[in-house]
Design an enzyme around this catalytic site. Sequence first.
Site, PDB file in Angstrom:
ATOM      1  N   GLU A  87     -22.215 -22.370   8.967  1.00 10.96           N
ATOM      2  CA  GLU A  87     -22.710 -23.652   8.473  1.00 10.96           C
ATOM      3  C   GLU A  87     -23.334 -23.553   7.085  1.00 10.96           C
ATOM      4  O   GLU A  87     -23.651 -24.572   6.466  1.00 10.96           O
ATOM      5  CB  GLU A  87     -23.719 -24.243   9.468  1.00 10.96           C
ATOM      6  CG  GLU A  87     -23.059 -24.686  10.773  1.00 10.96           C
ATOM      7  CD  GLU A  87     -24.041 -25.249  11.784  1.00 10.96           C
ATOM      8  OE1 GLU A  87     -25.248 -24.984  11.644  1.00 10.96           O
ATOM      9  OE2 GLU A  87     -23.593 -25.958  12.701  1.00 10.96           O
ATOM     10  N   GLU A 118     -20.339  -4.374  23.278  1.00  6.59           N
ATOM     11  CA  GLU A 118     -21.710  -4.235  22.769  1.00  6.59           C
ATOM     12  C   GLU A 118     -22.193  -2.783  22.809  1.00  6.59           C
ATOM     13  O   GLU A 118     -23.169  -2.443  22.137  1.00  6.59           O
ATOM     14  CB  GLU A 118     -22.666  -5.128  23.549  1.00  6.59           C
ATOM     15  CG  GLU A 118     -22.930  -4.700  24.967  1.00  6.59           C
ATOM     16  CD  GLU A 118     -23.964  -5.600  25.634  1.00  6.59           C
ATOM     17  OE1 GLU A 118     -24.851  -5.032  26.307  1.00  6.59           O
ATOM     18  OE2 GLU A 118     -23.896  -6.827  25.495  1.00  6.59           O
TER      19      GLU A 118
END
Length: 307
Positions: A87, A118
């Site tokens: 954004e 992960e």
Amino acid sequence: MQGSGAPRPQTESLGADHRDLDDLPLGDLAATLVDSQAAALTAMRHALPDVERAISTALAVLRAPGGRLIYCGAGTSGRVALLDAVELHPTFNWPKDRMHVLLAGGVQSLGEAQEGAEDDAEAAARDLAALKVGRDDVVIGLAASGTTPFVLQAMASARAAGATTIGIANNPGAPLLGAVDCPILLETGPEVLAGSTRLTAGTSQKICLNTFSTAVMMRLGRVYRGHMVDMRATNAKLRKRARAIVADIAGCDEDTAHRALETCNEDVKQAILVLKGATPDAAAALLEKSSGDLRRAVSALEASGSS
């Protein structure tokens, strides 16, 4: 990796009042889920001094022409990081080449969870090396547990390369908080759904990144008088918004703002300066001299008019 004798992280624990949550009437269930996330805002308020320090430290790096923001995370934390990062360009016109996101498991983890990724610390080291991270970079690592190997290795590699590191975790004493320059603890406590950090912990991370990145962009001059003056008008809705921004700041009607934007190739900041008395060329020069900071450019224009 957490040993068998280590205490269970708060985010993996179940709140004492929530054991029968799944058996509640629907209205009570929804209300409990909403109320539980109030802890995210409380945690953020407690962390404000550390968030302020992270913003100030990041600004010292990002004011340099090539300074980059690099986000790193896994699972929910990685997706929260990506949402904040993507954004920055449409909202603040932050250059795309000055923003990167490292996700455990790569981009495919967006559509399908790559939970084992992960633990891949070597992948994090490779990803950081490929970006040639250095002193002009701010690297933000997110991990609710604060123990994610991918994120810990990313922070270690970034720090070794001289980058500024920021770590956001939701458990007190998390290794991540001791492995970065600017630790931010968002102590949200046990989740209503044990281990599901997409709930309160994830909400707190979103609030934290919203605050961090918006404040950074404001201090970098990409906001003026509450408006997104660096936005790019790339569709009808945004062109209308650009006209409204220019009209509000310049104190004119939207037709006048529209004509100024056309003259300035839809550049909001340049159009505002033109309506305040500059020629298009002079407006562009003022913005270049002020590194794009409209407030500084307006001050310079007003000073030149009064001299």
